[in-house]
Motif scaffolding. Structure first.
Motif, PDB file in Angstrom:
ATOM      1  N   LYS A   1      27.692 123.709  79.184  1.00 35.98           N
ATOM      2  CA  LYS A   1      26.368 123.156  79.513  1.00 35.98           C
ATOM      3  C   LYS A   1      25.270 124.200  79.342  1.00 35.98           C
ATOM      4  O   LYS A   1      24.154 123.881  78.964  1.00 35.98           O
TER       5      LYS A   1
ATOM      6  N   GLN B   1      23.834 124.156  75.866  1.00 41.53           N
ATOM      7  CA  GLN B   1      23.143 122.959  75.392  1.00 41.53           C
ATOM      8  C   GLN B   1      21.633 123.140  75.443  1.00 41.53           C
ATOM      9  O   GLN B   1      21.105 123.829  76.310  1.00 41.53           O
ATOM     10  N   ASN B   2      20.949 122.467  74.515  1.00 41.77           N
ATOM     11  CA  ASN B   2      19.494 122.449  74.604  1.00 41.77           C
ATOM     12  C   ASN B   2      19.077 121.338  75.576  1.00 41.77           C
ATOM     13  O   ASN B   2      19.921 120.641  76.135  1.00 41.77           O
TER      14      ASN B   2
ATOM     15  N   GLY C   1      20.686 117.904  75.249  1.00 42.39           N
ATOM     16  CA  GLY C   1      22.134 117.763  75.375  1.00 42.39           C
ATOM     17  C   GLY C   1      22.924 118.142  74.137  1.00 42.39           C
ATOM     18  O   GLY C   1      24.145 118.174  74.174  1.00 42.39           O
ATOM     19  N   SER C   2      22.256 118.436  73.042  1.00 45.64           N
ATOM     20  CA  SER C   2      22.979 118.855  71.839  1.00 45.64           C
ATOM     21  C   SER C   2      23.084 120.377  71.828  1.00 45.64           C
ATOM     22  O   SER C   2      22.562 121.062  72.702  1.00 45.64           O
ATOM     23  N   TYR C   3      23.763 120.897  70.824  1.00 37.61           N
ATOM     24  CA  TYR C   3      23.966 122.333  70.711  1.00 37.61           C
ATOM     25  C   TYR C   3      23.192 122.873  69.527  1.00 37.61           C
ATOM     26  O   TYR C   3      23.008 122.194  68.529  1.00 37.61           O
ATOM     27  N   SER C   4      22.777 124.100  69.648  1.00 37.15           N
ATOM     28  CA  SER C   4      22.087 124.776  68.565  1.00 37.15           C
ATOM     29  C   SER C   4      22.945 124.743  67.312  1.00 37.15           C
ATOM     30  O   SER C   4      24.173 124.775  67.387  1.00 37.15           O
TER      31      SER C   4
ATOM     32  N   TYR D   1      25.958 127.019  66.966  1.00 37.80           N
ATOM     33  CA  TYR D   1      27.190 126.728  67.680  1.00 37.80           C
ATOM     34  C   TYR D   1      28.007 125.650  66.993  1.00 37.80           C
ATOM     35  O   TYR D   1      29.151 125.431  67.322  1.00 37.80           O
ATOM     36  N   SER D   2      27.428 124.958  66.052  1.00 38.00           N
ATOM     37  CA  SER D   2      28.140 123.827  65.464  1.00 38.00           C
ATOM     38  C   SER D   2      28.433 123.981  63.976  1.00 38.00           C
ATOM     39  O   SER D   2      29.100 123.139  63.407  1.00 38.00           O
TER      40      SER D   2
END
Length: 85
Positions: free
Chosen positions: A59, A62-63, A66-69, A72-73
């Protein structure tokens, strides 16, 4: 649970870091994507597993939506790694 599901759960749990998270290389090094996938798979298999420290760590990445930078993905193996603290 069938044999393959049991093997998957066993493999995932072998990657559990001592204090927080999961890592795919069994070196005790947290990997954000591995942790996210591990918790997701355990949830899909309806495994009653609670790890609040890993959830809190994910958590924290997360931005506000609620998503990730993207960092990170997009990298295979997951970024960031984090000392097992």
């Amino acid at each position: 649970m069938n044999e393959y599901e049991e093997q998957a759960v066993s493999y995932i749990m072998e990657g559990k870091c001592e204090k927080v998270g999961f890592g795919s290389y069994r070196l005790g090094e947290l990997n954000a994507l591995d942790a996210l996938y591990a918790l997701s798979i355990l949830n899909l298999l309806d495994i009653n597993f609670k790890d609040e420290s890993t959830v809190a760590y994910l958590k924290s990445l997360q931005n506000i939506y609620g998503s990730y930078s993207i960092i990170y993905s997009t990298f295979y193996g997951g970024i960031p790694t984090h000392e097992n603290t």
